[in-house]
Design a protein around this motif. Structure first.
Motif, PDB file in Angstrom:
ATOM      1  N   LYS A  34       3.470  -2.096   5.831  1.00  0.00           N
ATOM      2  CA  LYS A  34       2.697  -1.212   6.695  1.00  0.00           C
ATOM      3  C   LYS A  34       2.884   0.236   6.267  1.00  0.00           C
ATOM      4  O   LYS A  34       4.001   0.692   6.040  1.00  0.00           O
ATOM      5  CB  LYS A  34       3.138  -1.382   8.149  1.00  0.00           C
ATOM      6  CG  LYS A  34       2.761  -2.726   8.752  1.00  0.00           C
ATOM      7  CD  LYS A  34       3.104  -2.775  10.233  1.00  0.00           C
ATOM      8  CE  LYS A  34       2.659  -4.112  10.840  1.00  0.00           C
ATOM      9  NZ  LYS A  34       2.975  -4.190  12.294  1.00  0.00           N
ATOM     10  N   ILE A  35       1.751   0.932   6.131  1.00  0.00           N
ATOM     11  CA  ILE A  35       1.792   2.355   5.795  1.00  0.00           C
ATOM     12  C   ILE A  35       1.905   3.138   7.090  1.00  0.00           C
ATOM     13  O   ILE A  35       1.046   3.024   7.976  1.00  0.00           O
ATOM     14  CB  ILE A  35       0.540   2.780   5.014  1.00  0.00           C
ATOM     15  CG1 ILE A  35       0.396   1.939   3.748  1.00  0.00           C
ATOM     16  CG2 ILE A  35       0.594   4.252   4.660  1.00  0.00           C
ATOM     17  CD1 ILE A  35      -0.868   2.223   2.965  1.00  0.00           C
ATOM     18  N   LYS A  36       2.938   3.909   7.248  1.00  0.00           N
ATOM     19  CA  LYS A  36       3.232   4.612   8.493  1.00  0.00           C
ATOM     20  C   LYS A  36       2.086   5.523   8.911  1.00  0.00           C
ATOM     21  O   LYS A  36       1.484   6.224   8.090  1.00  0.00           O
ATOM     22  CB  LYS A  36       4.522   5.433   8.313  1.00  0.00           C
ATOM     23  CG  LYS A  36       4.998   6.091   9.598  1.00  0.00           C
ATOM     24  CD  LYS A  36       6.283   6.860   9.363  1.00  0.00           C
ATOM     25  CE  LYS A  36       6.744   7.531  10.653  1.00  0.00           C
ATOM     26  NZ  LYS A  36       7.978   8.328  10.458  1.00  0.00           N
ATOM     27  N   ASP A  37       1.776   5.478  10.202  1.00  0.00           N
ATOM     28  CA  ASP A  37       0.769   6.355  10.824  1.00  0.00           C
ATOM     29  C   ASP A  37      -0.604   6.239  10.174  1.00  0.00           C
ATOM     30  O   ASP A  37      -1.328   7.234  10.056  1.00  0.00           O
ATOM     31  CB  ASP A  37       1.222   7.827  10.760  1.00  0.00           C
ATOM     32  CG  ASP A  37       2.515   8.058  11.527  1.00  0.00           C
ATOM     33  OD1 ASP A  37       2.769   7.296  12.477  1.00  0.00           O
ATOM     34  OD2 ASP A  37       3.255   8.986  11.156  1.00  0.00           O
ATOM     35  N   SER A  38      -0.975   5.031   9.765  1.00  0.00           N
ATOM     36  CA  SER A  38      -2.306   4.874   9.146  1.00  0.00           C
ATOM     37  C   SER A  38      -3.069   3.664   9.680  1.00  0.00           C
ATOM     38  O   SER A  38      -4.293   3.626   9.586  1.00  0.00           O
ATOM     39  CB  SER A  38      -2.174   4.733   7.623  1.00  0.00           C
ATOM     40  OG  SER A  38      -1.604   3.481   7.290  1.00  0.00           O
ATOM     41  N   GLY A  39      -2.365   2.666  10.212  1.00  0.00           N
ATOM     42  CA  GLY A  39      -3.036   1.443  10.628  1.00  0.00           C
ATOM     43  C   GLY A  39      -3.429   0.571   9.459  1.00  0.00           C
ATOM     44  O   GLY A  39      -4.143  -0.418   9.625  1.00  0.00           O
ATOM     45  N   ILE A  40      -2.966   0.922   8.263  1.00  0.00           N
ATOM     46  CA  ILE A  40      -3.294   0.173   7.048  1.00  0.00           C
ATOM     47  C   ILE A  40      -2.039  -0.520   6.537  1.00  0.00           C
ATOM     48  O   ILE A  40      -0.948   0.054   6.537  1.00  0.00           O
ATOM     49  CB  ILE A  40      -3.853   1.114   5.947  1.00  0.00           C
ATOM     50  CG1 ILE A  40      -5.130   1.783   6.436  1.00  0.00           C
ATOM     51  CG2 ILE A  40      -4.128   0.336   4.662  1.00  0.00           C
ATOM     52  CD1 ILE A  40      -6.266   0.854   6.697  1.00  0.00           C
TER      53      ILE A  40
END
Length: 819
Positions: free
Chosen positions: A92-98
């Motif tokens: 999970k990429i932090k603060d991206s929802g991706i």
């Protein structure tokens, strides 16, 4: 009449205008059917390429296989292009929802996803612990990309149905290549990363070192049966089978039915046949009109032939032979021009637009691809030629029958027509030319109807084709997964009302929508719903008024009020998934069913297909209860917004919105945001080539339809030269003559536009069923109807001016005596 051929040729030579007009009509109809046949084949091929690019060049994938299972499937001769991949997990990429899905592919497995092999710089991973990521993903990870650098990722992996927590680990990779940016994954919240062979062995415990197998099935007509047999042979559970449904739908392969499967390919074929039929009917009416008038003018000659011994069947053969001669000249010309036109349209597309979306590296590759497919479709050429010939002969039959049944005595004596005059009330004629034009239309109702029908067909074809391009866009299946230009998501604590008000107050915001979202296991909530499957979740979803209206465009004020006071709701039922050999139950609620949630009674107003998904979360199978904003607060005792979707006014200047969104996320821990601007651009670009090609076909058919109008009107005027001469002899001025025929042309265009627009609208409703899967009477193609109406009326008026200029220069006596 020993030689029908010589007499037929002599007849054609003596009637040069009739010959030329019929040849033009047959050529145009053949061009139309050829272009439609060739271009639809090309369009369908491009549609397949677009679908293949979205989710891989594969039919189906089997997941979580052991090496023995993989080897057993690969040996089966019924499959081909079998490639494997091993998932190392998601990061999970932090603060991206991706999230980044990291996979290790073998050679064939990677070739099945050609979109992943497009490099911006560097090389694809060859050795273990090497990785390739796209540049924008690296930027989201806070990494300034540089080939050879170390990329550290926290990964977690679990089995599809796992009884233990996910396995978490940290892995360090060497960046071997930077891929082309791919924003289409933003809609689902998943982007891809590729690692080199052997990487999985270094990081994964044996329990998770399972493969996925992507493959295609040779016998597509037995597709589902073969897939079921393969799964049964290796004991693979149904949950481990994934169908590439977008690609299968584009190919027209029948597979296991669920809510994502559609039958738009059959609609494309149906629309193509419908348009071709209208084209041929329009052309056939022109040929019939010309031949009928020609035979009527030569009725005395046919009477003489009958008087000297010609039999009815000989006159019949004479007319048919004339049409065959004209077809022998016109059809080859039409086929050649049609093929050249199809190739020219394709060349325009490849020269103007970017071919990368269709998995080609340059314009030359995509041109060769389409040229190859154009040459392969010989069947449409034979069909178009045969249909043009058949319809031409059918159009000639009434005239041939009329000529063969003429009485020698009646024909040689001249036709006697009984004139019946109605008793009319006296009234003032305000416009003499318009009145005379109206009387002329009523005087020969058969000719008037035939002319209007020909124009009617052209308008219907234009309107139908203008809606046809929407069916071809498979990118809608992906773009429907997201809302707005930006999304702010906080699954746990959510956003409060002040945050939404702050966003709405920003000057660059057009509007916002939101989702309030709660999910429950069946035992966690008080409800009277009788769940048929223990694995189904219950989700309560609160939405705003505009989103509610989007779900039901025809909603009335009283129904909207019922939603707001909490008496009714929408329901999305669970996806019905069938397992081979096992009868699976699933909950199925219906409109007017009454349900109770936390002691609150709701009546189901309707069921919908739309999925409401929090960005990056994914969709869980279960019962979705969609209710109004304030009703959600009452049912759940929650009032936070879990997702806010933002629609920008000006998409060219978004920097201020980005800065504000970033600040909001910093002030709300656990929040993340995503921009769909680039995703939208990429999805639109993927369809732009197909849309351009479709419109090129539409405009080409519209041009030919316009020529058909001119052809019909030109025939109408040239066969009335005697009448024009008489009117001029009794004192009608050239100005009045022009006005009379201009009024006739306007009447033809107006009536054809009215009926053609209605028929086109009906066609558009049928075509739209391919995309919305239900009848939508509210979607009126006003633009295409207006364009077709304007062009038809102008074409009718202009078409009258061309032959009238020639008639104007003719001597009055010559006009009266002309044969």
């Amino acid at each position: 009449m020993k030689s029908y051929l010589s007499l037929s040729i002599k007849e054609l030579k003596s009637q040069k205008l009739m010959t030329a007009l019929i040849i033009i009509a047959i050529v145009l109809s053949t061009i139309m059917t050829t272009v439609i046949g060739q271009s639809i084949a090309i369009l369908q091929n491009l549609r397949i390429e677009q679908a293949r690019s979205f989710n891989g060049d594969r039919h189906v994938s089997f997941h979580q296989l052991t090496k023995n299972q993989v080897d057993k499937i690969k040996k089966d001769s019924r499959i081909y292009q079998a490639g494997t991949s091993i998932a190392l997990g998601t990061s999970k990429i932090k603060d991206s929802g991706i999230s980044v899905l990291v996979k290790e592919y073998d050679k064939i497995g990677l070739s099945n996803y050609p979109k992943l092999t497009k490099l911006k710089s560097g090389n694809l991973p060859k050795n273990d612990n090497e990785i390739a990521l796209d540049e924008n993903t690296l930027k989201l990870m806070g990494i300034k990309p540089k080939l050879g650098m170390t990329v550290s990722m926290n990964l977690d992996i679990s089995l599809l149905k796992d009884t233990i927590p996910a396995y978490n680990y940290t892995a360090n990779f060497k960046l071997s290549g930077i891929l082309e940016d791919d924003y289409t994954g933003y809609a689902s919240g998943i982007v891809n990363g590729i690692v080199g062979k052997g990487t999985s062995e270094n990081f994964l415990p044996k329990r998770y070192a399972l493969s996925s197998l992507d493959f295609k099935v040779r016998q597509q007509d037995e597709f589902q049966e073969i897939v079921n047999q393969l799964a049964k042979n290796i004991g693979l559970p149904h949950d481990s089978i994934q169908y590439n449904w977008i690609y299968l739908n584009a190919l027209g392969i029948q597979f296991e039915k669920d809510n994502s499967n559609d039958d738009s390919i059959s609609i494309i074929i149906l629309v193509s046949l419908f348009v071709a039929l209208l084209v041929l009917l329009a052309s056939g009416l022109v040929i019939y009109n010309i031949l009928k008038i020609s035979v009527t003018k030569k009725i005395k000659e046919y009477g003489c032939l009958r008087a000297i011994g010609a039999e009815p069947k000989q006159l019949y053969k004479l007319i048919i032979l004339q049409v065959l001669i004209l077809c022998a000249i016109a059809i080859p010309i039409g086929v050649i021009v049609g093929i050249i036109s199809s190739e020219s349209i394709t060349t325009m597309v490849t020269n103007i637009l970017n071919p990368n979306i269709l998995l080609a590296n340059n314009n030359t590759e995509i041109t060769e691809l389409i040229h190859k497919n154009s040459n392969a479709y010989l069947f449409p050429l034979l069909v178009s030629s045969s249909m043009s010939l058949i319809f031409s002969l059918i159009s000639a039959l009434p005239s041939a029958i009329y000529a063969s049944h003429v009485s020698p005595k009646t024909a040689m004596a001249g036709t006697t027509t009984k004139i019946k005059r109605k008793i009319r009330k006296e009234k003032t004629i305000k416009n003499f030319e318009r009145h005379l034009a109206w009387l002329n239309l009523k005087r020969n109702k058969g000719r008037t109807i035939i002319t209007i029908l020909s124009l009617f067909m052209s308008i219907t074809v234009f309107v139908a084709l203008s809606e046809f391009s929407n069916v071809l866009d498979v990118s809608k299946s992906v773009s429907s997964l997201k809302e707005g230009d930006f999304s702010l998501t906080n699954e746990i604590t959510g956003f409060d009302k002040s945050t939404l008000d702050k966003i709405n107050s920003m000057k660059d915001i057009n509007r916002t929508s939101f989702i309030k979202y709660s999910e429950y296991k069946q035992e966690e909530i008080d409800t009277n719903i009788n769940f048929e499957n223990s694995g189904e979740m219950l989700k309560i979803i609160g939405i705003d008024e505009q989103t509610l209206k989007d779900c039901m465009p025809s909603i009335t004020d009283s129904t909207l009020e019922d939603f707001k006071n909490g008496s009714i709701c929408f329901i999305k039922n669970p996806v019905a998934i069938s397992t081979p050999g096992i009868k699976t139950k699933y909950t199925s609620l219906k409109p007017k069913d009454s349900i109770t949630i936390n002691k609150k009674q709701l009546e189901i107003y309707n069921t919908i297909d739309k999925m409401f998904i929090l960005q990056g979360k994914g969709w869980l199978n279960g019962v979705d209860i969609i209710i109004y904003d304030s009703v959600y607060d009452t049912l759940t005792n929650k009032d936070k917004f879990n997702q806010i979707n933002i629609y920008a006014k000006d998409k060219s200047d978004l920097e201020q919105i980005r800065l504000s969104i970033e600040q909001i996320c910093k002030n709300n821990p656990g929040s993340h945001w995503i921009s769909y601007i680039e995703s939208d651009k990429q999805l639109k670009e993927s369809f732009k080539q197909i849309e351009f090609l479709a419109w090129a076909v539409i405009l080409f058919v519209g041009l030919i339809g316009t020529l058909n109008i001119i052809n019909t009107t030109n025939t109408n005027i040239n066969t009335r030269i005697n009448e024009i001469g008489v009117k001029r002899a009794i004192g009608m001025s050239n100005s009045s003559l022009y006005k009379m025929f201009l009024w006739e042309g306007a009447y033809y265009g107006i009536f054809a536009a009215i009926f053609g627009s209605i028929a086109g609208y009906a066609s558009a409703i049928i075509i739209n069923m391919a995309t919305i899967e239900k009848l939508d009477f509210a979607n009126i193609p006003i633009l295409s109807i207006s364009q077709a109406t304007l062009v038809s009326i102008l074409a009718c008026i202009i078409a009258t001016l061309i032959p009238l200029r020639k008639v104007k220069k003719m001597n009055i006596i010559d006009c009266i005596d002309i044969n």
